[in-house]
Motif scaffolding. Sequence first.
Motif, PDB file in Angstrom:
ATOM      1  N   MET A   1       9.531 -18.655 -18.958  1.00  0.00           N
ATOM      2  CA  MET A   1       9.989 -18.952 -17.731  1.00  0.00           C
ATOM      3  C   MET A   1      10.984 -18.074 -17.113  1.00  0.00           C
ATOM      4  N   PRO A   2      11.252 -17.741 -16.134  1.00  0.00           N
ATOM      5  CA  PRO A   2      12.319 -16.921 -15.828  1.00  0.00           C
ATOM      6  C   PRO A   2      13.590 -17.674 -15.457  1.00  0.00           C
ATOM      7  N   ASP A   3      14.980 -17.198 -15.724  1.00  0.00           N
ATOM      8  CA  ASP A   3      16.066 -17.725 -15.600  1.00  0.00           C
ATOM      9  C   ASP A   3      16.581 -17.300 -14.087  1.00  0.00           C
ATOM     10  N   PHE A   4      16.991 -18.269 -13.177  1.00  0.00           N
ATOM     11  CA  PHE A   4      17.493 -17.772 -11.961  1.00  0.00           C
ATOM     12  C   PHE A   4      19.150 -17.849 -12.082  1.00  0.00           C
ATOM     13  N   HIS A   5      19.802 -16.729 -11.751  1.00  0.00           N
ATOM     14  CA  HIS A   5      21.278 -16.659 -11.867  1.00  0.00           C
ATOM     15  C   HIS A   5      21.850 -16.453 -10.418  1.00  0.00           C
ATOM     16  N   LEU A   6      22.781 -17.348 -10.110  1.00  0.00           N
ATOM     17  CA  LEU A   6      23.747 -17.187  -9.164  1.00  0.00           C
ATOM     18  C   LEU A   6      25.225 -17.469  -9.312  1.00  0.00           C
ATOM     19  N   PHE A   7      25.876 -16.550  -9.438  1.00  0.00           N
ATOM     20  CA  PHE A   7      27.392 -16.608 -10.048  1.00  0.00           C
ATOM     21  C   PHE A   7      28.458 -16.938  -9.008  1.00  0.00           C
ATOM     22  N   ALA A   8      29.406 -17.493  -9.434  1.00  0.00           N
ATOM     23  CA  ALA A   8      30.679 -17.810  -8.463  1.00  0.00           C
ATOM     24  C   ALA A   8      31.332 -16.514  -8.315  1.00  0.00           C
ATOM     25  N   LYS A   9      31.522 -15.656  -9.263  1.00  0.00           N
ATOM     26  CA  LYS A   9      32.239 -14.224  -9.278  1.00  0.00           C
ATOM     27  C   LYS A   9      31.368 -13.409  -8.297  1.00  0.00           C
ATOM     28  N   GLY A  10      30.152 -13.526  -8.100  1.00  0.00           N
ATOM     29  CA  GLY A  10      29.320 -12.522  -7.178  1.00  0.00           C
ATOM     30  C   GLY A  10      29.623 -12.548  -5.852  1.00  0.00           C
ATOM     31  N   PRO A  11      29.208 -11.601  -5.053  1.00  0.00           N
ATOM     32  CA  PRO A  11      29.581 -11.539  -3.742  1.00  0.00           C
ATOM     33  C   PRO A  11      28.502 -12.786  -3.114  1.00  0.00           C
ATOM     34  N   ARG A  12      29.026 -13.434  -2.046  1.00  0.00           N
ATOM     35  CA  ARG A  12      28.320 -14.624  -1.445  1.00  0.00           C
ATOM     36  C   ARG A  12      27.200 -14.196  -0.815  1.00  0.00           C
ATOM     37  N   PRO A  13      26.124 -15.075  -1.251  1.00  0.00           N
ATOM     38  CA  PRO A  13      24.580 -14.453  -0.713  1.00  0.00           C
ATOM     39  C   PRO A  13      24.521 -14.593   0.664  1.00  0.00           C
ATOM     40  N   VAL A  14      24.154 -13.634   1.426  1.00  0.00           N
ATOM     41  CA  VAL A  14      23.795 -13.345   3.039  1.00  0.00           C
ATOM     42  C   VAL A  14      22.398 -14.023   3.422  1.00  0.00           C
ATOM     43  N   ALA A  15      21.590 -14.582   2.351  1.00  0.00           N
ATOM     44  CA  ALA A  15      20.229 -14.881   2.507  1.00  0.00           C
ATOM     45  C   ALA A  15      20.112 -15.922   1.313  1.00  0.00           C
ATOM     46  N   PRO A  16      19.059 -16.615   1.607  1.00  0.00           N
ATOM     47  CA  PRO A  16      18.609 -17.690   0.423  1.00  0.00           C
ATOM     48  C   PRO A  16      18.161 -16.787  -0.596  1.00  0.00           C
ATOM     49  N   GLU A  22      15.866 -13.210 -14.681  1.00  0.00           N
ATOM     50  CA  GLU A  22      15.649 -12.661 -15.684  1.00  0.00           C
ATOM     51  C   GLU A  22      14.410 -13.277 -16.467  1.00  0.00           C
ATOM     52  N   ALA A  23      13.633 -12.455 -16.950  1.00  0.00           N
ATOM     53  CA  ALA A  23      12.371 -12.813 -17.820  1.00  0.00           C
ATOM     54  C   ALA A  23      12.201 -11.790 -18.825  1.00  0.00           C
ATOM     55  N   ASP A  24      11.879 -12.243 -19.982  1.00  0.00           N
ATOM     56  CA  ASP A  24      11.643 -11.256 -21.043  1.00  0.00           C
ATOM     57  C   ASP A  24      12.295 -10.164 -21.393  1.00  0.00           C
ATOM     58  N   GLY A  25      13.886 -10.331 -21.082  1.00  0.00           N
ATOM     59  CA  GLY A  25      14.588  -9.176 -21.223  1.00  0.00           C
ATOM     60  C   GLY A  25      14.776  -8.346 -20.104  1.00  0.00           C
ATOM     61  N   TRP A  26      13.865  -8.448 -19.038  1.00  0.00           N
ATOM     62  CA  TRP A  26      14.143  -7.788 -17.926  1.00  0.00           C
ATOM     63  C   TRP A  26      15.065  -8.462 -16.862  1.00  0.00           C
ATOM     64  N   VAL A  27      15.920  -7.780 -16.082  1.00  0.00           N
ATOM     65  CA  VAL A  27      16.686  -8.524 -15.104  1.00  0.00           C
ATOM     66  C   VAL A  27      16.701  -7.897 -13.879  1.00  0.00           C
ATOM     67  N   ILE A  28      16.335  -8.528 -12.919  1.00  0.00           N
ATOM     68  CA  ILE A  28      16.047  -7.950 -11.468  1.00  0.00           C
ATOM     69  C   ILE A  28      17.054  -8.305 -10.637  1.00  0.00           C
ATOM     70  N   LEU A  29      17.846  -7.433 -10.152  1.00  0.00           N
ATOM     71  CA  LEU A  29      19.086  -7.966  -9.383  1.00  0.00           C
ATOM     72  C   LEU A  29      18.793  -7.765  -7.954  1.00  0.00           C
ATOM     73  N   THR A  30      19.003  -8.727  -7.080  1.00  0.00           N
ATOM     74  CA  THR A  30      18.928  -8.629  -5.665  1.00  0.00           C
ATOM     75  C   THR A  30      19.730  -7.513  -5.072  1.00  0.00           C
ATOM     76  N   GLY A  31      19.290  -7.058  -4.028  1.00  0.00           N
ATOM     77  CA  GLY A  31      19.974  -5.997  -3.401  1.00  0.00           C
ATOM     78  C   GLY A  31      21.420  -6.512  -2.856  1.00  0.00           C
ATOM     79  N   GLN A  32      22.584  -5.731  -3.212  1.00  0.00           N
ATOM     80  CA  GLN A  32      23.793  -5.898  -3.046  1.00  0.00           C
ATOM     81  C   GLN A  32      24.232  -5.386  -1.688  1.00  0.00           C
ATOM     82  N   MET A  33      25.121  -5.809  -0.919  1.00  0.00           N
ATOM     83  CA  MET A  33      25.608  -5.532   0.296  1.00  0.00           C
ATOM     84  C   MET A  33      27.122  -4.973   0.128  1.00  0.00           C
ATOM     85  N   PRO A  34      27.614  -4.117   1.026  1.00  0.00           N
ATOM     86  CA  PRO A  34      29.103  -3.727   0.644  1.00  0.00           C
ATOM     87  C   PRO A  34      30.034  -4.702   1.087  1.00  0.00           C
ATOM     88  N   THR A  35      29.910  -6.108   0.783  1.00  0.00           N
ATOM     89  CA  THR A  35      30.964  -6.932   1.087  1.00  0.00           C
ATOM     90  C   THR A  35      31.927  -7.372  -0.212  1.00  0.00           C
TER      91      THR A  35
END
Length: 130
Positions: A1-16, A22-35
Amino acid sequence: MPDFHLFAKGPRPVAPFSHAVEADGWVILTGQMPTDPNAPDAPLPDGVQAQTVRVMENLAIILSELGLGLEHVVQCRAFLTEFERDYAAFNDTYQTFFPEDRRPARTTVGVTALAVGALVEIDCVAKRPG
């Protein structure tokens, strides 16, 4: 099962979304904005180069929260709202974040608009070592 990560230190999400999935050692990062994670309502940096630096720093924050770094990135997708005008300046800045012999695979796409009025957005895929 994938792990879903949301971090307090990360930029505030602009969408849901999660900052990363993360799944099987692969980590897919959501597109980041210049905030700015420390001042999410502050004006965006001026110009594509300053925005590219902020986006790459935001990706690095998310990777760091996962115990990873930019050296673990294997693929990036970049989105530019002013492709013809900004492509060269974007490349000049982007390439400083990776050694010449360790650059991730990359696709860069011109788009009509991005969230928060940004000039650039970048997402990426990283791989855990081992």
